[in-house]
Design a protein around this motif. Structure first.
Motif, PDB file in Angstrom:
ATOM      1  N   GLY A 167       0.795  -1.230   0.000  1.00 24.60           N
ATOM      2  CA  GLY A 167       0.000   0.000   0.000  1.00 24.60           C
ATOM      3  C   GLY A 167       0.819   1.266   0.000  1.00 24.60           C
ATOM      4  N   ALA A 168       2.137   1.162  -0.100  1.00 20.39           N
ATOM      5  CA  ALA A 168       3.007   2.336  -0.071  1.00 20.39           C
ATOM      6  C   ALA A 168       3.317   2.814  -1.491  1.00 20.39           C
ATOM      7  N   LEU A 169       4.155   3.838  -1.581  1.00 20.50           N
ATOM      8  CA  LEU A 169       4.571   4.402  -2.860  1.00 20.50           C
ATOM      9  C   LEU A 169       6.088   4.371  -2.981  1.00 20.50           C
ATOM     10  N   VAL A 170       6.564   4.332  -4.211  1.00 17.44           N
ATOM     11  CA  VAL A 170       7.959   4.649  -4.524  1.00 17.44           C
ATOM     12  C   VAL A 170       7.944   6.015  -5.206  1.00 17.44           C
ATOM     13  N   THR A 171       8.715   6.953  -4.686  1.00 18.81           N
ATOM     14  CA  THR A 171       8.756   8.304  -5.246  1.00 18.81           C
ATOM     15  C   THR A 171      10.199   8.708  -5.514  1.00 18.81           C
ATOM     16  N   THR A 172      10.356   9.664  -6.421  1.00 18.72           N
ATOM     17  CA  THR A 172      11.658  10.272  -6.634  1.00 18.72           C
ATOM     18  C   THR A 172      11.470  11.699  -7.115  1.00 18.72           C
ATOM     19  N   LEU A 173      12.411  12.553  -6.748  1.00 19.22           N
ATOM     20  CA  LEU A 173      12.462  13.939  -7.211  1.00 19.22           C
ATOM     21  C   LEU A 173      13.782  14.120  -7.936  1.00 19.22           C
ATOM     22  N   ILE A 174      13.712  14.442  -9.227  1.00 16.84           N
ATOM     23  CA  ILE A 174      14.909  14.620 -10.042  1.00 16.84           C
ATOM     24  C   ILE A 174      14.996  16.097 -10.414  1.00 16.84           C
ATOM     25  N   SER A 175      15.877  16.808  -9.745  1.00 19.32           N
ATOM     26  CA  SER A 175      16.012  18.248  -9.972  1.00 19.32           C
ATOM     27  C   SER A 175      16.980  18.522 -11.119  1.00 19.32           C
ATOM     28  N   ILE A 176      16.863  19.715 -11.692  1.00 17.28           N
ATOM     29  CA  ILE A 176      17.814  20.121 -12.710  1.00 17.28           C
ATOM     30  C   ILE A 176      19.208  20.189 -12.083  1.00 17.28           C
ATOM     31  N   ASN A 177      20.220  19.918 -12.884  1.00 12.07           N
ATOM     32  CA  ASN A 177      21.610  19.967 -12.436  1.00 12.07           C
ATOM     33  C   ASN A 177      21.873  21.230 -11.613  1.00 12.07           C
ATOM     34  N   HIS A 178      22.648  21.086 -10.543  1.00 13.68           N
ATOM     35  CA  HIS A 178      22.814  22.194  -9.590  1.00 13.68           C
ATOM     36  C   HIS A 178      23.499  23.411 -10.205  1.00 13.68           C
ATOM     37  N   HIS A 179      24.106  23.261 -11.382  1.00 15.85           N
ATOM     38  CA  HIS A 179      24.722  24.410 -12.043  1.00 15.85           C
ATOM     39  C   HIS A 179      23.671  25.326 -12.677  1.00 15.85           C
ATOM     40  N   ALA A 180      22.442  24.865 -12.801  1.00 22.58           N
ATOM     41  CA  ALA A 180      21.371  25.665 -13.391  1.00 22.58           C
ATOM     42  C   ALA A 180      20.448  26.176 -12.297  1.00 22.58           C
ATOM     43  N   ALA A 181      19.926  27.359 -12.479  1.00 23.70           N
ATOM     44  CA  ALA A 181      19.052  27.959 -11.466  1.00 23.70           C
ATOM     45  C   ALA A 181      17.587  27.690 -11.811  1.00 23.70           C
ATOM     46  N   GLY A 182      16.741  27.814 -10.796  1.00 25.39           N
ATOM     47  CA  GLY A 182      15.303  27.725 -11.013  1.00 25.39           C
ATOM     48  C   GLY A 182      14.732  26.355 -10.718  1.00 25.39           C
ATOM     49  N   PRO A 183      13.481  26.299 -10.282  1.00 23.05           N
ATOM     50  CA  PRO A 183      12.829  25.036  -9.934  1.00 23.05           C
ATOM     51  C   PRO A 183      12.290  24.291 -11.160  1.00 23.05           C
ATOM     52  N   THR A 184      13.196  23.745 -11.956  1.00 22.43           N
ATOM     53  CA  THR A 184      12.835  22.836 -13.035  1.00 22.43           C
ATOM     54  C   THR A 184      13.161  21.422 -12.563  1.00 22.43           C
ATOM     55  N   PHE A 185      12.200  20.514 -12.620  1.00 18.58           N
ATOM     56  CA  PHE A 185      12.393  19.189 -12.037  1.00 18.58           C
ATOM     57  C   PHE A 185      11.359  18.211 -12.574  1.00 18.58           C
ATOM     58  N   THR A 186      11.624  16.940 -12.357  1.00 20.22           N
ATOM     59  CA  THR A 186      10.659  15.881 -12.626  1.00 20.22           C
ATOM     60  C   THR A 186      10.410  15.125 -11.331  1.00 20.22           C
TER      61      THR A 186
END
Length: 243
Positions: A167-186
């Motif tokens: 009943g649980a979830l598997v999640t992940t947050l993949i952020s844009i490379n740290h050299h780039a600014a701004g909240p772009t992510f999957t």
């Protein structure tokens, strides 16, 4: 109102409180803000398991003090953390209280002695939220990460694991490379019994800039969405596996 097994819509999320057994140290962590983040909007792309959010900086000119430019291009009040945040966990022999930092509002504390499941009361401002008992997902799912390409041009991303009917979830947050600014992510989420989640190339390639894709790992979590008058507070109890 608390929805067990649900995630907060990111546009309405005002906080995320996690019990994370990361690198063998279980801790409770997270702030709660007085409003959702105005830089988060609807996803640009979606699959059954993943959403890609692209930050497109808007020009608002000079916003008044205390306001920032939102993703919609309008000056809006900057979110402020609740400095009176408190989380109380009842126990059979003793209880625990976690008080937010006086400067950041962040709660942080070792929860190793609490047990494998527990209820919690969250308080901030005029809000009181009672979260029913929820188990801490243990992790150890034997993940396999597959990219179509390499870290510089990754293409589609597949993450698989041995399915479990918990009943649980598997999640992940993949952020844009740290050299780039701004909240772009999957961000991705799939039921543990699905055994797989997939993000298309169009959701991954824009994140790999300068030094390539920075995939941090996956979380095996039980979740709940606590709705308040100010927005949604997300609870995640589980384990983070680094890759």
């Amino acid at each position: 109102t608390v929805e067990m097994g649900a995630l907060c819509p990111i546009k309405e999320r005002i906080g995320q409180i996690t019990n994370s057994a990361s690198r063998d140290t279980p801790y409770l962590n997270g702030p709660v803000y007085d409003r959702p983040d105005p830089w988060y909007g609807a996803p640009d792309l979606s699959t059954e398991t993943c959403d890609f959010h692209r930050f497109n900086p808007s020009s608002c000119g000079d916003c008044p003090e205390g306001e920032i430019c939102s993703i919609d291009g309008a000056c809006t009040p900057q979110p402020r953390s609740h400095l009176d945040l408190q989380a109380d966990v009842p126990g059979r022999s003793e209880s625990w209280s976690f008080i937010g930092d006086t400067l950041s509002g962040q709660i942080y504390g070792d929860v190793g002695g609490i047990g494998e499941s527990y209820s919690m009361q969250i308080r901030f401002g005029t809000q009181i939220v009672d979260v029913p008992e929820m188990a801490v997902a243990p992790g150890g799912l034997d993940y396999v990460l597959t990219l179509e390409g390499d870290s510089m041009a990754p293409g589609a991303l597949d993450l698989s694991w041995t399915p479990q009917a918990d009943g649980a979830l598997v999640t992940t947050l993949i952020s844009i490379n740290h050299h780039a600014a701004g909240p772009t992510f999957t961000t991705c989420a799939a039921a543990t019994d699905a055994g797989n989640l997939r993000a298309d190339a169009e959701m991954i390639d824009p994140l790999a800039v300068v030094t390539g894709l920075e995939f941090q790992g996956a979380n095996h979590v039980n979740v709940a969405a606590a709705w308040t008058e100010e927005g949604c507070v997300e609870l995640r109890y589980g384990t983070q596996d680094w890759m």
